[in-house]
Design an enzyme around this catalytic site. Structure first.
Site, PDB file in Angstrom:
ATOM      1  N   HIS A 134       0.816  -1.220   0.000  1.00 61.01           N
ATOM      2  CA  HIS A 134       0.000   0.000   0.000  1.00 61.01           C
ATOM      3  C   HIS A 134       0.849   1.269   0.000  1.00 61.01           C
ATOM      4  O   HIS A 134       0.355   2.338   0.346  1.00 61.01           O
ATOM      5  CB  HIS A 134      -0.964  -0.009   1.197  1.00 61.01           C
ATOM      6  CG  HIS A 134      -2.004  -1.092   1.109  1.00 61.01           C
ATOM      7  ND1 HIS A 134      -2.802  -1.484   2.163  1.00 61.01           N
ATOM      8  CD2 HIS A 134      -2.384  -1.869   0.070  1.00 61.01           C
ATOM      9  CE1 HIS A 134      -3.614  -2.451   1.780  1.00 61.01           C
ATOM     10  NE2 HIS A 134      -3.373  -2.715   0.517  1.00 61.01           N
ATOM     11  N   ASN A 228      -2.973 -12.739  15.981  1.00 58.64           N
ATOM     12  CA  ASN A 228      -3.908 -11.608  16.020  1.00 58.64           C
ATOM     13  C   ASN A 228      -4.556 -11.553  17.394  1.00 58.64           C
ATOM     14  O   ASN A 228      -4.801 -12.581  18.020  1.00 58.64           O
ATOM     15  CB  ASN A 228      -4.988 -11.774  14.940  1.00 58.64           C
ATOM     16  CG  ASN A 228      -5.686 -10.459  14.626  1.00 58.64           C
ATOM     17  OD1 ASN A 228      -6.288  -9.845  15.495  1.00 58.64           O
ATOM     18  ND2 ASN A 228      -5.592 -10.025  13.384  1.00 58.64           N
TER      19      ASN A 228
END
Ligand code: OAD
Length: 264
Positions: A134, A228
């Site tokens: 990104h 996570n």
């Protein structure tokens, strides 16, 4: 040889010793490791995530700040938001999760770090083979002539910054509705499909095409380990899904060396 045994070791809340031992074993035996990181790995460095409690998208609308249309409408507003994020990142340091991945790269025979993050903290921690899907907050690109430059000034002034050609400079990041850099996604897919172990760290795994990389790794036969704080849409497919902070869990599963000699 690529591992073929698929052991379902999703852990839920229970983090048993054997799950850590299995994760460490896969990592230590891998000839090729690829990692996908998201905003969660930088959370412990004080950088807000996008979704979840305190996430940027709870307080800001992506369509106002992270699209080419938003920039065309109000470049100053968009730049003020990016300048605020640049200031926050400038004050941040890599954390134990970043450092564990840097240590892994320095020992693994083949290593690729694929990140959705634009904060540059993996490079600051010491990783070198990085694919930034990104873009990067420290890059500026001219919307008229395409010239790109690295600029680490914080705060940036004046806003919006101008190119030497007189055109407007935009942040060197990927916005909603834009394609990812072709080389970045091609190399990321290659790394996902040739690795023995794929680590998925601190990403909600909802933004494509990045979210397709762990799926590709599984399809190609890699062992996939997710780290996570919470369950994600991908958790049910990971061979091992560890719940907790990257800064605490990654140092526990990355214990190197030994690694096998690279095959020539
Ligand atoms: P998200 O904000 O969507 O997800 C962050 C994830 O990190 C969540 O699943 C959290 O549970 C987890 N998390 C938070 N703190 C953690 C910690 N200390 N340790 C481990 N996990 C933790 O961020 P991304 O998945 O990176 O795109 O978002 C993907 C893309 O969506 C971003 O690159 C950005 C955003 O819109 C663009 O701007 C184009």
């Amino acid at each position: 040889m690529r591992p073929t045994t698929i052991t379902k070791l999703n852990t839920g809340a229970q983090l048993s010793h054997s799950v850590f031992a299995q994760a460490r074993d896969w990592i230590e035996c891998a000839r090729s490791v690829a990692v996908l990181t998201g905003a969660g790995i930088s959370a412990e460095s004080g950088i807000p995530t996008f979704r979840g409690p305190g996430g940027l998208w709870n307080n800001y609308r992506p369509e106002d700040l992270a699209t080419p249309q938003a920039f065309a409408r109000d470049p100053k507003l968009v730049w003020e938001w990016y300048d605020m994020r640049r200031q926050r990142v400038a004050a941040a340091q890599p954390n134990a999760g970043h450092r564990a991945l840097a240590k892994l790269e320095s020992h693994a025979p083949n290593f690729t770090l694929i990140t959705q993050n634009v904060d540059g903290l993996h490079r600051a921690a010491g990783n070198r083979n990085i694919i930034e899907l990104h873009g990067n907050l420290w890059l500026l690109r001219c919307v008229s002539c395409g010239r790109q430059e690295e600029n680490r000034c914080v705060p940036l002034s004046p806003l919006p910054p101008q190119c030497t050609c007189g055109g407007l400079m935009r942040p060197g990041v990927v916005w909603f509705g834009e394609a990812l850099p072709a080389d970045a996604i091609r190399l990321a897919v290659l790394a996902a499909e040739k690795c023995d172990v794929f680590l998925v760290c601190g990403t909600s795994a909802v933004v494509y095409p990045a979210a397709s990389l762990p799926e590709r790794a599984i399809a190609a036969g890699a062992h996939v380990i997710e780290v996570n704080l919470e369950k994600t849409p991908f958790s049910q497919f990971a061979h091992i899904s560890l719940r907790g902070k990257c800064g605490e869990l990654l140092p526990r599963i990355i214990r190197v060396p030994p690694f096998p000699e690279p095959v020539i």
